[in-house]
Enzyme design. Structure first.
Site, short mmCIF file in Angstrom:
data_model
loop_
_atom_site.label_atom_id
_atom_site.label_comp_id
_atom_site.label_asym_id
_atom_site.label_seq_id
_atom_site.Cartn_x
_atom_site.Cartn_y
_atom_site.Cartn_z
N ASP A 1 -8.04 3.73 0.94
CA ASP A 1 -7.15 4.24 1.99
C ASP A 1 -7.99 4.71 3.18
O ASP A 1 -8.78 5.64 3.05
CB ASP A 1 -6.36 5.40 1.37
N CYS B 1 -1.35 0.68 7.37
CA CYS B 1 -2.78 0.34 7.48
C CYS B 1 -3.12 -0.89 6.64
O CYS B 1 -3.23 -2.01 7.15
CB CYS B 1 -3.66 1.52 7.06
N ARG B 2 -3.29 -0.70 5.33
CA ARG B 2 -3.85 -1.78 4.50
C ARG B 2 -2.92 -2.97 4.30
O ARG B 2 -3.35 -4.12 4.46
CB ARG B 2 -4.27 -1.20 3.14
N SER B 3 -1.67 -2.72 3.92
CA SER B 3 -0.82 -3.88 3.59
C SER B 3 -0.41 -4.69 4.83
O SER B 3 -0.40 -5.93 4.76
CB SER B 3 0.39 -3.49 2.74
N CYS C 1 0.87 -1.18 0.00
CA CYS C 1 0.00 0.00 0.00
C CYS C 1 0.91 1.23 0.00
O CYS C 1 2.09 1.12 -0.35
CB CYS C 1 -0.96 -0.03 1.19
N ASN D 1 2.37 1.43 4.34
CA ASN D 1 2.68 0.17 5.04
C ASN D 1 2.38 0.24 6.54
O ASN D 1 3.05 -0.39 7.35
CB ASN D 1 4.14 -0.25 4.80
P1 4NP Z 1 -1.75 2.78 4.09
O1 4NP Z 1 -2.43 4.12 4.69
O2 4NP Z 1 -1.21 3.17 2.74
O3 4NP Z 1 -2.89 1.84 4.01
O4 4NP Z 1 -0.67 2.39 5.08
C1 4NP Z 1 -1.79 5.34 4.76
C2 4NP Z 1 -0.83 5.57 5.72
C3 4NP Z 1 -0.22 6.82 5.81
C4 4NP Z 1 -0.57 7.81 4.92
C5 4NP Z 1 -1.54 7.59 3.94
C6 4NP Z 1 -2.14 6.34 3.86
N1 4NP Z 1 0.04 9.09 5.01
O5 4NP Z 1 -0.37 9.99 4.28
O6 4NP Z 1 0.97 9.28 5.81
#
Ligand code: 4NP
Length: 171
Positions: free
Chosen positions: A139, A27-29, A22, A25
């Site tokens: 997201d 939340c989703r992945s 994602c 790294n």
């Molecule tokens: P992820 O979520 O891609 O599912 O880990 C996010 C984590 C951090 C951010 C955006 C999405 N950020 O903007 O810092």
């Protein structure tokens, strides 16, 4: 082996190593990594798999999964572990399947210098969903709890699809 699963074609030995990707790294992945590991453990096949996750950006390097994501999974009985890292070129050699959470992550992976020659293994996580027709795992980072629940639902669907239709096909 050639198998057709909804809109994708997998032409390779049955995958044994899977990298979820994602943006951050956190939340989703990592949720996908921990969900697949949990379901594989329930089925007794976790030791046959290498499961990991990474982000397309380096911003959260070394952090554990987001507490909101951990709480959502733990409510479902899924323990969480992991520490954020960025995708590196050798990941494209090492992993049989590299599954992106959304189209932006997919585009970033396809443009990565390490991707050349490994295009077939770069796919979307939702390609493996069998209940949902969603194409992306959205997201959840800037949203509320319902976003984290949606992520957990989609990942459970996709991870069951991976185990049912890809990982165990030649056993
Ligand atoms: P992820 O979520 O891609 O599912 O880990 C996010 C984590 C951090 C951010 C955006 C999405 N950020 O903007 O810092």
């Amino acid at each position: 082996m050639t198998m057709i699963l909804t809109n994708i074609i997998v032409m390779q030995a049955t995958p044994r190593s899977i990298l979820f990707v994602c943006l951050g790294n956190i939340c989703r992945s990592p949720a996908a990594e921990n969900t697949l590991r949990h379901l594989a453990t329930e089925r007794g096949c976790a030791d046959q798999l290498v499961i990991d996750s990474a982000g397309t950006i380096n911003y959260h390097k070394g952090k554990g999964p987001d507490p909101r994501m951990c709480e959502t999974l733990e409510t479902r009985g899924i323990p969480t572990q992991g520490s954020a890292r960025q995708v590196i070129a050798s990941d494209f050699e090492k992993f049989d399947l590299i599954l992106a959470a959304d189209h932006s992550n997919l585009d970033d992976l396809r443009r990565h210098p390490g991707a050349k020659g490994h295009e077939l293994k770069i796919q979307l996580i939702c390609d493996y969903c069998t209940d949902s027709s969603a194409q992306e795992v959205p997201d959840p980072y800037y949203g509320g709890q319902e976003g984290f629940e949606k992520v957990a639902d989609l990942l459970e669907d996709a991870c069951r699809g991976i185990l049912d239709n890809v990982v165990l096909t030649d056993q």
